[in-house]
Design a protein around this motif. Sequence first.
Motif, short mmCIF file in Angstrom:
data_model
loop_
_atom_site.label_atom_id
_atom_site.label_comp_id
_atom_site.label_asym_id
_atom_site.label_seq_id
_atom_site.Cartn_x
_atom_site.Cartn_y
_atom_site.Cartn_z
N PRO A 11 0.81 -1.22 0.00
CA PRO A 11 0.00 0.00 0.00
C PRO A 11 0.84 1.27 0.00
CG PRO A 11 -0.90 -1.57 1.55
CD PRO A 11 0.41 -2.13 1.09
N ARG A 12 1.94 1.29 0.75
CA ARG A 12 2.80 2.48 0.78
C ARG A 12 3.40 2.74 -0.59
NH1 ARG A 12 5.57 0.65 6.31
NH2 ARG A 12 4.17 1.63 7.79
N TYR A 13 3.80 1.68 -1.27
CA TYR A 13 4.36 1.84 -2.61
C TYR A 13 3.31 2.42 -3.56
CZ TYR A 13 6.09 0.69 -7.23
OH TYR A 13 6.47 0.77 -8.54
N LEU A 14 2.08 1.91 -3.48
CA LEU A 14 1.01 2.42 -4.34
C LEU A 14 0.71 3.88 -4.06
CD1 LEU A 14 -1.49 -0.57 -4.34
CD2 LEU A 14 -0.18 0.28 -6.29
N ILE A 15 0.65 4.24 -2.79
CA ILE A 15 0.36 5.63 -2.43
C ILE A 15 1.46 6.55 -2.96
CG2 ILE A 15 0.19 7.25 -0.49
CD1 ILE A 15 -1.16 4.88 1.07
N ALA A 16 2.71 6.14 -2.81
CA ALA A 16 3.82 6.95 -3.33
C ALA A 16 3.75 7.06 -4.84
CB ALA A 16 5.16 6.34 -2.89
N SER A 17 3.42 5.97 -5.53
CA SER A 17 3.34 5.98 -6.99
C SER A 17 2.19 6.87 -7.46
CB SER A 17 3.14 4.56 -7.52
OG SER A 17 4.24 3.75 -7.18
N PHE A 18 1.04 6.75 -6.81
CA PHE A 18 -0.10 7.56 -7.19
C PHE A 18 0.15 9.04 -6.88
CE2 PHE A 18 -3.59 4.04 -6.94
CZ PHE A 18 -2.96 3.37 -7.97
N THR A 19 0.84 9.31 -5.78
CA THR A 19 1.19 10.70 -5.45
C THR A 19 2.04 11.30 -6.56
OG1 THR A 19 1.13 10.25 -3.07
CG2 THR A 19 2.35 12.20 -3.78
N GLU A 20 2.98 10.54 -7.07
CA GLU A 20 3.85 11.03 -8.14
C GLU A 20 3.05 11.30 -9.41
OE1 GLU A 20 6.87 12.67 -9.91
OE2 GLU A 20 6.87 12.05 -7.81
N GLN A 21 2.09 10.45 -9.70
CA GLN A 21 1.26 10.68 -10.88
C GLN A 21 0.39 11.92 -10.71
OE1 GLN A 21 1.52 9.12 -13.80
NE2 GLN A 21 3.18 7.95 -12.87
N LEU A 22 -0.15 12.11 -9.51
CA LEU A 22 -0.95 13.32 -9.25
C LEU A 22 -0.09 14.57 -9.31
CD1 LEU A 22 -3.18 11.96 -6.35
CD2 LEU A 22 -3.91 12.49 -8.67
N ARG A 23 1.16 14.46 -8.91
CA ARG A 23 2.09 15.59 -9.00
C ARG A 23 2.32 15.96 -10.47
NH1 ARG A 23 5.67 13.76 -5.88
NH2 ARG A 23 5.01 14.91 -4.04
N ARG A 24 2.40 14.95 -11.32
CA ARG A 24 2.54 15.21 -12.76
C ARG A 24 1.32 15.94 -13.30
NH1 ARG A 24 2.48 10.20 -15.88
NH2 ARG A 24 2.61 11.64 -17.63
N GLU B 214 -0.79 13.53 -1.47
CA GLU B 214 -0.68 12.27 -0.74
C GLU B 214 -2.04 11.80 -0.22
OE1 GLU B 214 2.14 13.20 2.27
OE2 GLU B 214 3.89 12.87 0.97
N LEU B 215 -2.85 12.74 0.26
CA LEU B 215 -4.17 12.38 0.75
C LEU B 215 -5.05 11.85 -0.38
CD1 LEU B 215 -4.86 15.31 3.25
CD2 LEU B 215 -4.46 12.90 3.83
N ASP B 216 -5.00 12.52 -1.54
CA ASP B 216 -5.78 12.04 -2.68
C ASP B 216 -5.31 10.66 -3.10
OD1 ASP B 216 -7.41 14.24 -2.81
OD2 ASP B 216 -6.35 15.22 -4.45
N ALA B 217 -3.99 10.45 -3.12
CA ALA B 217 -3.45 9.14 -3.50
C ALA B 217 -3.89 8.07 -2.51
CB ALA B 217 -1.93 9.22 -3.57
N GLU B 218 -3.84 8.38 -1.23
CA GLU B 218 -4.26 7.41 -0.22
C GLU B 218 -5.75 7.10 -0.33
OE1 GLU B 218 -3.85 6.64 4.62
OE2 GLU B 218 -2.88 8.38 3.68
N LEU B 219 -6.56 8.12 -0.62
CA LEU B 219 -7.99 7.90 -0.80
C LEU B 219 -8.26 6.95 -1.97
CD1 LEU B 219 -9.56 11.43 -0.20
CD2 LEU B 219 -10.02 9.33 1.09
N ILE B 220 -7.50 7.11 -3.06
CA ILE B 220 -7.68 6.22 -4.21
C ILE B 220 -7.36 4.78 -3.81
CG2 ILE B 220 -6.89 5.63 -6.53
CD1 ILE B 220 -6.33 8.66 -6.92
N VAL B 221 -6.22 4.59 -3.14
CA VAL B 221 -5.81 3.24 -2.73
C VAL B 221 -6.85 2.62 -1.80
CG1 VAL B 221 -4.07 1.90 -1.47
CG2 VAL B 221 -3.35 3.67 -3.09
N LEU B 222 -7.32 3.40 -0.83
CA LEU B 222 -8.32 2.88 0.10
C LEU B 222 -9.64 2.59 -0.61
CD1 LEU B 222 -7.60 5.14 3.21
CD2 LEU B 222 -7.08 2.70 2.95
N ALA B 223 -10.02 3.46 -1.54
CA ALA B 223 -11.26 3.23 -2.28
C ALA B 223 -11.17 1.98 -3.14
CB ALA B 223 -11.56 4.45 -3.16
N VAL B 224 -10.04 1.78 -3.79
CA VAL B 224 -9.86 0.58 -4.61
C VAL B 224 -9.91 -0.67 -3.73
CG1 VAL B 224 -8.20 -0.68 -6.04
CG2 VAL B 224 -8.62 1.75 -6.47
N THR B 225 -9.32 -0.59 -2.54
CA THR B 225 -9.39 -1.71 -1.60
C THR B 225 -10.84 -2.00 -1.23
OG1 THR B 225 -7.22 -1.15 -0.70
CG2 THR B 225 -8.63 -2.53 0.67
#
Length: 199
Positions: free
Chosen positions: A132-145, A157-168
Amino acid sequence: MPRLVDHEQRRREITTAARAVIAAGGLDAATFQSVAAQAGVSVRLIQYYFGTKRDLMLATHRAVVEDWGRVFAEALGALGPDAAPREVIRAVSLGLIPLDDVRHQDNLVFAAFHAANLTGNTVTSEEMMGAPRYLIASFTEQLRRERPGETGTRALELDAELIVLAVTGISQAVLAGGATRERAVELLDHLLDRVFAGE
Protein backbone atom coordinates in the motif's frame (compact mmCIF):
# COMPACT_ATOMS: atom_id res chain seq x y z
CA MET A 1 22.20 -38.62 -14.03
CA PRO A 2 19.95 -37.04 -11.37
CA ARG A 3 17.43 -34.49 -12.59
CA LEU A 4 18.33 -30.89 -11.74
CA VAL A 5 15.80 -29.20 -9.53
CA ASP A 6 14.78 -25.61 -10.19
CA HIS A 7 14.50 -24.47 -6.58
CA GLU A 8 12.81 -21.18 -7.46
CA GLN A 9 10.22 -23.02 -9.52
CA ARG A 10 9.62 -25.50 -6.68
CA ARG A 11 9.15 -22.67 -4.18
CA ARG A 12 6.77 -21.05 -6.62
CA GLU A 13 4.73 -24.24 -6.95
CA ILE A 14 4.42 -24.43 -3.18
CA THR A 15 3.35 -20.80 -2.71
CA THR A 16 0.86 -21.21 -5.56
CA ALA A 17 -0.64 -24.17 -3.72
CA ALA A 18 -0.70 -22.15 -0.50
CA ARG A 19 -2.59 -19.38 -2.29
CA ALA A 20 -5.27 -21.85 -3.38
CA VAL A 21 -5.60 -23.24 0.15
CA ILE A 22 -5.78 -19.77 1.73
CA ALA A 23 -8.33 -18.54 -0.81
CA ALA A 24 -10.55 -21.52 -0.02
CA GLY A 25 -10.23 -21.60 3.77
CA GLY A 26 -8.18 -18.72 5.15
CA LEU A 27 -4.76 -18.70 6.79
CA ASP A 28 -5.72 -21.23 9.45
CA ALA A 29 -6.43 -23.79 6.72
CA ALA A 30 -2.93 -23.40 5.29
CA THR A 31 -1.06 -26.05 7.25
CA PHE A 32 2.01 -27.79 5.90
CA GLN A 33 -0.16 -30.87 5.39
CA SER A 34 -2.91 -29.09 3.41
CA VAL A 35 -0.44 -27.16 1.26
CA ALA A 36 1.57 -30.33 0.60
CA ALA A 37 -1.60 -32.13 -0.50
CA GLN A 38 -2.57 -29.24 -2.78
CA ALA A 39 0.92 -29.10 -4.31
CA GLY A 40 1.29 -32.86 -4.58
CA VAL A 41 4.54 -32.88 -2.61
CA SER A 42 5.66 -34.14 0.79
CA VAL A 43 5.44 -32.18 4.01
CA ARG A 44 9.19 -32.65 4.41
CA LEU A 45 9.79 -30.87 1.09
CA ILE A 46 7.77 -27.86 2.27
CA GLN A 47 9.72 -27.85 5.52
CA TYR A 48 12.93 -27.92 3.49
CA TYR A 49 11.98 -24.80 1.55
CA PHE A 50 10.05 -23.02 4.31
CA GLY A 51 11.18 -23.78 7.84
CA THR A 52 8.06 -22.50 9.57
CA LYS A 53 4.45 -21.79 8.66
CA ARG A 54 5.17 -18.08 9.13
CA ASP A 55 8.00 -18.31 6.57
CA LEU A 56 5.62 -20.01 4.15
CA MET A 57 2.91 -17.41 4.73
CA LEU A 58 5.27 -14.46 4.22
CA ALA A 59 6.64 -16.03 1.03
CA THR A 60 3.07 -16.56 -0.19
CA HIS A 61 2.17 -12.94 0.55
CA ARG A 62 5.31 -11.82 -1.29
CA ALA A 63 4.40 -14.01 -4.29
CA VAL A 64 1.03 -12.26 -4.63
CA VAL A 65 2.67 -8.82 -4.42
CA GLU A 66 5.26 -9.82 -7.04
CA ASP A 67 2.54 -11.10 -9.38
CA TRP A 68 0.65 -7.85 -9.02
CA GLY A 69 3.88 -6.02 -9.82
CA ARG A 70 4.14 -7.97 -13.07
CA VAL A 71 0.50 -7.16 -13.91
CA PHE A 72 1.21 -3.46 -13.33
CA ALA A 73 4.34 -3.56 -15.46
CA GLU A 74 2.48 -5.19 -18.35
CA ALA A 75 -0.40 -2.71 -18.11
CA LEU A 76 1.94 0.29 -18.00
CA GLY A 77 4.03 -1.13 -20.82
CA ALA A 78 0.90 -1.36 -22.96
CA LEU A 79 0.11 2.30 -22.22
CA GLY A 80 3.57 3.51 -23.23
CA PRO A 81 5.90 6.08 -21.64
CA ASP A 82 3.71 9.08 -22.45
CA ALA A 83 0.58 7.84 -20.70
CA ALA A 84 -1.42 10.47 -18.84
CA PRO A 85 -1.47 10.26 -15.02
CA ARG A 86 -5.15 9.26 -14.97
CA GLU A 87 -4.46 6.39 -17.39
CA VAL A 88 -1.57 5.17 -15.25
CA ILE A 89 -3.57 5.23 -12.01
CA ARG A 90 -6.55 3.58 -13.70
CA ALA A 91 -4.43 0.79 -15.19
CA VAL A 92 -2.76 0.01 -11.86
CA SER A 93 -6.07 0.19 -9.98
CA LEU A 94 -7.77 -2.17 -12.43
CA GLY A 95 -4.92 -4.61 -11.81
CA LEU A 96 -5.86 -4.66 -8.12
CA ILE A 97 -9.61 -5.20 -8.47
CA PRO A 98 -10.84 -8.84 -8.76
CA LEU A 99 -12.01 -8.58 -12.37
CA ASP A 100 -11.03 -12.16 -13.24
CA ASP A 101 -10.66 -15.46 -11.41
CA VAL A 102 -6.91 -15.08 -10.78
CA ARG A 103 -7.28 -11.63 -9.22
CA HIS A 104 -10.32 -12.84 -7.32
CA GLN A 105 -8.23 -15.57 -5.70
CA ASP A 106 -5.37 -13.19 -4.94
CA ASN A 107 -7.78 -10.71 -3.35
CA LEU A 108 -9.14 -13.51 -1.17
CA VAL A 109 -5.56 -14.29 -0.11
CA PHE A 110 -4.91 -10.64 0.73
CA ALA A 111 -8.18 -10.45 2.65
CA ALA A 112 -7.07 -13.46 4.71
CA PHE A 113 -3.75 -11.77 5.49
CA HIS A 114 -5.59 -8.57 6.41
CA ALA A 115 -7.80 -10.49 8.84
CA ALA A 116 -4.72 -12.13 10.35
CA ASN A 117 -3.14 -8.71 10.76
CA LEU A 118 -6.20 -7.43 12.61
CA THR A 119 -6.02 -10.30 15.08
CA GLY A 120 -2.23 -10.12 15.44
CA ASN A 121 -1.87 -13.62 14.01
CA THR A 122 0.94 -14.62 11.60
CA VAL A 123 1.71 -11.21 10.06
CA THR A 124 2.34 -7.72 11.39
CA SER A 125 1.07 -4.37 10.16
CA GLU A 126 4.57 -3.45 9.05
CA GLU A 127 4.80 -6.56 6.90
CA MET A 128 1.42 -5.80 5.34
CA MET A 129 1.98 -2.13 4.58
CA GLY A 130 4.81 -2.32 2.03
CA ALA A 131 2.56 -2.68 -1.02
CA PRO A 132 0.00 0.00 0.00
CA ARG A 133 2.80 2.48 0.78
CA TYR A 134 4.36 1.84 -2.61
CA LEU A 135 1.01 2.42 -4.34
CA ILE A 136 0.36 5.63 -2.43
CA ALA A 137 3.82 6.95 -3.33
CA SER A 138 3.34 5.98 -6.99
CA PHE A 139 -0.10 7.56 -7.19
CA THR A 140 1.19 10.70 -5.45
CA GLU A 141 3.85 11.03 -8.14
CA GLN A 142 1.26 10.68 -10.88
CA LEU A 143 -0.95 13.32 -9.25
CA ARG A 144 2.09 15.59 -9.00
CA ARG A 145 2.54 15.21 -12.76
CA GLU A 146 -1.10 16.17 -13.25
CA ARG A 147 -1.03 19.13 -10.83
CA PRO A 148 2.53 20.49 -10.97
CA GLY A 149 1.48 23.88 -9.68
CA GLU A 150 -0.02 22.55 -6.48
CA THR A 151 2.02 23.67 -3.50
CA GLY A 152 3.12 21.09 -0.98
CA THR A 153 2.54 17.37 -1.20
CA ARG A 154 0.06 16.76 1.60
CA ALA A 155 -3.08 17.16 -0.54
CA LEU A 156 -1.57 14.99 -3.26
CA GLU A 157 -0.68 12.27 -0.74
CA LEU A 158 -4.17 12.38 0.75
CA ASP A 159 -5.78 12.04 -2.68
CA ALA A 160 -3.45 9.14 -3.50
CA GLU A 161 -4.26 7.41 -0.22
CA LEU A 162 -7.99 7.90 -0.80
CA ILE A 163 -7.68 6.22 -4.21
CA VAL A 164 -5.81 3.24 -2.73
CA LEU A 165 -8.32 2.88 0.10
CA ALA A 166 -11.26 3.23 -2.28
CA VAL A 167 -9.86 0.58 -4.61
CA THR A 168 -9.39 -1.71 -1.60
CA GLY A 169 -13.01 -1.13 -0.59
CA ILE A 170 -14.27 -1.72 -4.12
CA SER A 171 -12.29 -4.97 -4.27
CA GLN A 172 -13.78 -6.14 -0.98
CA ALA A 173 -17.28 -5.32 -2.24
CA VAL A 174 -16.72 -7.51 -5.29
CA LEU A 175 -15.40 -10.36 -3.10
CA ALA A 176 -18.44 -10.11 -0.82
CA GLY A 177 -20.90 -9.99 -3.70
CA GLY A 178 -21.90 -6.40 -2.95
CA ALA A 179 -20.73 -5.18 -6.36
CA THR A 180 -20.37 -6.78 -9.76
CA ARG A 181 -17.12 -6.57 -11.70
CA GLU A 182 -18.79 -4.15 -14.09
CA ARG A 183 -19.95 -1.99 -11.19
CA ALA A 184 -16.41 -2.00 -9.79
CA VAL A 185 -15.04 -0.50 -13.01
CA GLU A 186 -17.85 2.07 -13.04
CA LEU A 187 -17.07 3.07 -9.44
CA LEU A 188 -13.35 3.39 -10.18
CA ASP A 189 -13.98 5.58 -13.21
CA HIS A 190 -16.38 7.75 -11.23
CA LEU A 191 -13.79 8.20 -8.50
CA LEU A 192 -11.05 9.13 -10.98
CA ASP A 193 -13.44 11.54 -12.76
CA ARG A 194 -13.82 13.36 -9.45
CA VAL A 195 -10.12 13.31 -8.58
CA PHE A 196 -9.17 14.53 -12.06
CA ALA A 197 -12.10 16.94 -12.35
CA GLY A 198 -9.77 19.78 -13.29
CA GLU A 199 -8.48 18.02 -16.39
